[in-house]
Design a protein around this motif. Structure first.
Motif, short mmCIF file in Angstrom:
data_model
loop_
_atom_site.label_atom_id
_atom_site.label_comp_id
_atom_site.label_asym_id
_atom_site.label_seq_id
_atom_site.Cartn_x
_atom_site.Cartn_y
_atom_site.Cartn_z
N THR A 166 2.69 11.19 -2.15
CA THR A 166 1.58 12.01 -1.65
C THR A 166 0.55 12.26 -2.75
O THR A 166 -0.65 12.18 -2.52
N CYS A 167 1.03 12.51 -3.95
CA CYS A 167 0.11 12.74 -5.07
C CYS A 167 -0.67 11.48 -5.41
O CYS A 167 -1.85 11.55 -5.75
N LEU A 168 -0.05 10.32 -5.31
CA LEU A 168 -0.77 9.08 -5.59
C LEU A 168 -1.91 8.88 -4.59
O LEU A 168 -2.92 8.26 -4.91
N MET A 169 -1.76 9.43 -3.40
CA MET A 169 -2.82 9.35 -2.39
C MET A 169 -3.99 10.25 -2.77
O MET A 169 -5.10 10.07 -2.29
N ASN A 170 -3.71 11.24 -3.60
CA ASN A 170 -4.72 12.23 -3.97
C ASN A 170 -4.56 12.62 -5.44
O ASN A 170 -4.16 13.73 -5.75
N GLY A 209 0.83 -1.20 0.00
CA GLY A 209 0.00 0.00 0.00
C GLY A 209 0.86 1.25 0.00
O GLY A 209 2.09 1.19 0.14
N LEU A 210 0.19 2.38 -0.15
CA LEU A 210 0.92 3.65 -0.18
C LEU A 210 1.46 4.01 1.19
O LEU A 210 2.55 4.58 1.31
N ARG A 211 0.72 3.66 2.24
CA ARG A 211 1.24 3.90 3.60
C ARG A 211 2.51 3.10 3.81
O ARG A 211 3.49 3.59 4.36
N GLY A 212 2.49 1.86 3.34
CA GLY A 212 3.69 1.02 3.43
C GLY A 212 4.86 1.62 2.68
O GLY A 212 6.01 1.54 3.14
N ALA A 213 4.58 2.23 1.53
CA ALA A 213 5.65 2.88 0.76
C ALA A 213 6.22 4.07 1.54
O ALA A 213 7.44 4.25 1.58
N MET A 214 5.35 4.85 2.14
CA MET A 214 5.82 6.00 2.93
C MET A 214 6.67 5.53 4.12
O MET A 214 7.72 6.10 4.41
#
Length: 108
Positions: free
Chosen positions: A90-94, A35-40
């Motif tokens: 961050t952009c991928l999240m939004n 997931g994106l959180r995992g990437a961060m």
């Protein structure tokens, strides 16, 4: 050249990569990091392979280019490369460009 919303130009030494938010890039990142959180969270570990995988996904690079991207990340500096990659995640999240969501992410 004008970049669209969420497109990020990353300079790693002599190499320049244009990261474009896309469903394909997001799916590659999600598959690798859960997931994106995992990437961060993985970016916080300052790992060359993590940064290179994200750059590769965003730039739609071939698997053969990954080693070159890893070398560019290492040569440029892991901390410097990480700083440039975070806005792309961050952009991928939004991806729709909702200003309110972007501003709340920046405050953290």
């Amino acid at each position: 050249m004008s970049l669209g919303h969420g497109e990020v130009t990353i300079e790693l030494g002599d190499e320049v990569y244009e990261l474009r938010p896309s469903l394909k890039a997001m799916k590659k990142i999600q598959a690798r990091f859960g997931g994106l959180r995992g990437a961060m969270e993985a970016l916080g570990q300052l790992n060359v392979e993590t940064i290179a995988c994200i750059v590769s996904a965003g730039a739609n690079a071939t698997p053969r280019e990954l080693a070159d991207i890893e070398e560019a990340v290492f040569s440029h500096g892991i901390a410097n490369a990480t700083e440039q990659v975070v806005p792309f995640i961050t952009c991928l999240m939004n991806p729709n460009g909702d200003k309110e969501t972007e501003d709340s992410t920046k405050k953290k």
